[in-house]
Design a protein around this motif. Sequence first.
Motif, PDB file in Angstrom:
ATOM      1  N   LYS A  18       0.846  -1.298   0.121  1.00 17.39           N
ATOM      2  CA  LYS A  18      -0.054   0.058   0.249  1.00 17.39           C
ATOM      3  C   LYS A  18       0.967   1.220  -0.046  1.00 17.39           C
ATOM      4  N   ARG A  19       2.055   1.426   0.696  1.00 16.00           N
ATOM      5  CA  ARG A  19       2.832   2.500   0.699  1.00 16.00           C
ATOM      6  C   ARG A  19       3.563   2.557  -0.557  1.00 16.00           C
ATOM      7  N   LYS A  20       3.763   1.791  -1.030  1.00 16.94           N
ATOM      8  CA  LYS A  20       4.522   1.724  -2.456  1.00 16.94           C
ATOM      9  C   LYS A  20       3.655   2.248  -3.418  1.00 16.94           C
ATOM     10  N   LEU A  21       2.620   1.662  -3.412  1.00 16.03           N
ATOM     11  CA  LEU A  21       1.487   1.887  -4.476  1.00 16.03           C
ATOM     12  C   LEU A  21       0.774   3.372  -4.208  1.00 16.03           C
ATOM     13  N   ASP A  22       0.939   4.005  -2.940  1.00 18.30           N
ATOM     14  CA  ASP A  22       0.680   5.212  -2.668  1.00 18.30           C
ATOM     15  C   ASP A  22       1.801   6.027  -3.309  1.00 18.30           C
ATOM     16  N   HIS A  28       1.877  11.229  -9.706  1.00 21.55           N
ATOM     17  CA  HIS A  28       0.609  11.569 -10.506  1.00 21.55           C
ATOM     18  C   HIS A  28      -0.524  12.319  -9.972  1.00 21.55           C
ATOM     19  N   ASP A  29      -0.132  12.857  -8.754  1.00 18.37           N
ATOM     20  CA  ASP A  29      -0.921  13.702  -8.037  1.00 18.37           C
ATOM     21  C   ASP A  29      -2.263  12.773  -7.533  1.00 18.37           C
ATOM     22  N   LEU A  30      -2.049  11.502  -7.154  1.00 23.00           N
ATOM     23  CA  LEU A  30      -3.047  10.699  -6.865  1.00 23.00           C
ATOM     24  C   LEU A  30      -2.723  10.029  -5.387  1.00 23.00           C
ATOM     25  N   LYS A  76      -9.661  17.706  -9.762  1.00 25.50           N
ATOM     26  CA  LYS A  76      -8.433  17.570 -10.425  1.00 25.50           C
ATOM     27  C   LYS A  76      -8.755  17.434 -12.032  1.00 25.50           C
ATOM     28  N   GLY A  77      -9.851  17.239 -12.383  1.00 20.46           N
ATOM     29  CA  GLY A  77     -10.214  17.262 -13.638  1.00 20.46           C
ATOM     30  C   GLY A  77     -10.219  15.926 -14.382  1.00 20.46           C
ATOM     31  N   TYR A  78     -10.118  14.731 -13.599  1.00 20.05           N
ATOM     32  CA  TYR A  78      -9.991  13.380 -13.713  1.00 20.05           C
ATOM     33  C   TYR A  78     -11.298  12.564 -14.281  1.00 20.05           C
ATOM     34  N   ILE A  79     -12.440  12.986 -13.609  1.00 18.34           N
ATOM     35  CA  ILE A  79     -13.719  12.574 -13.632  1.00 18.34           C
ATOM     36  C   ILE A  79     -14.847  13.347 -13.859  1.00 18.34           C
ATOM     37  N   LYS A  80     -16.016  13.278 -14.312  1.00 18.40           N
ATOM     38  CA  LYS A  80     -17.156  14.129 -14.291  1.00 18.40           C
ATOM     39  C   LYS A  80     -18.275  13.183 -14.003  1.00 18.40           C
ATOM     40  N   LYS A 101      -5.703   9.847 -19.751  1.00 22.53           N
ATOM     41  CA  LYS A 101      -4.615  10.002 -19.507  1.00 22.53           C
ATOM     42  C   LYS A 101      -3.519   9.863 -18.514  1.00 22.53           C
ATOM     43  N   THR A 102      -4.100  10.249 -17.199  1.00 19.71           N
ATOM     44  CA  THR A 102      -3.351   9.864 -16.043  1.00 19.71           C
ATOM     45  C   THR A 102      -3.511   8.634 -15.502  1.00 19.71           C
ATOM     46  N   HIS A 103      -4.865   7.854 -15.839  1.00 11.97           N
ATOM     47  CA  HIS A 103      -4.678   6.445 -15.630  1.00 11.97           C
ATOM     48  C   HIS A 103      -4.088   5.521 -16.254  1.00 11.97           C
ATOM     49  N   LYS A 104      -3.710   5.774 -17.566  1.00  7.65           N
ATOM     50  CA  LYS A 104      -2.700   5.037 -18.257  1.00  7.65           C
ATOM     51  C   LYS A 104      -1.557   5.106 -17.784  1.00  7.65           C
ATOM     52  N   GLU A 105      -0.999   6.413 -17.268  1.00  7.63           N
ATOM     53  CA  GLU A 105       0.150   6.749 -16.827  1.00  7.63           C
ATOM     54  C   GLU A 105       0.576   6.103 -15.525  1.00  7.63           C
ATOM     55  N   VAL A 106      -0.372   5.986 -14.734  1.00  7.87           N
ATOM     56  CA  VAL A 106      -0.222   5.640 -13.353  1.00  7.87           C
ATOM     57  C   VAL A 106      -0.440   4.163 -13.394  1.00  7.87           C
TER      58      VAL A 106
END
Length: 143
Positions: A18-22, A28-30, A76-80, A101-106
């Motif tokens: 969990k720590r590493k995934l965080d 990616h600001d998530l 953050k503009g990632y969902i609506k 875009k952010t999902h694909k990167e993370v």
Amino acid sequence: MDRIEIFAIVHKLDNQIKRKLDKVALKHDLTGIQAFFLKYVYDNSSNKDIFQRDLEKIFDIRRSSVSTMISSLEKKGYIKRESIPTDKRINKIVLTEAGLKTHKEVDSDVKKYKESLLKDFSDEEIELLYGLLEKISEKTREN
């Protein structure tokens, strides 16, 4: 070894992952859970509408926590949120272009991390580990 000691290492491993995934998601600001939210919406929105109640159930978290998460990702503009014609009281959750875009990167970074954890294991070891963890998971659902 005491048979019960296995739970200490499972707990420790869970915390470490969990720590590493965080940490990966933070690039990616998530948060880790926000990254999983985006992944769930990405993976499932092509075959069904995703609603807040779906996220509450899938992630097993309170309504207020999901609402906060949705609001944060929306800011953050990632969902609506989009209204649906059949029921104006609820909104479906949709990824924006920035969210996609952010999902694909993370997701790419998370996959690299997961692959690095398993690179030294044979296919047989991975299958054995998976089977054992699944067996424990089944027992937790029984009790």
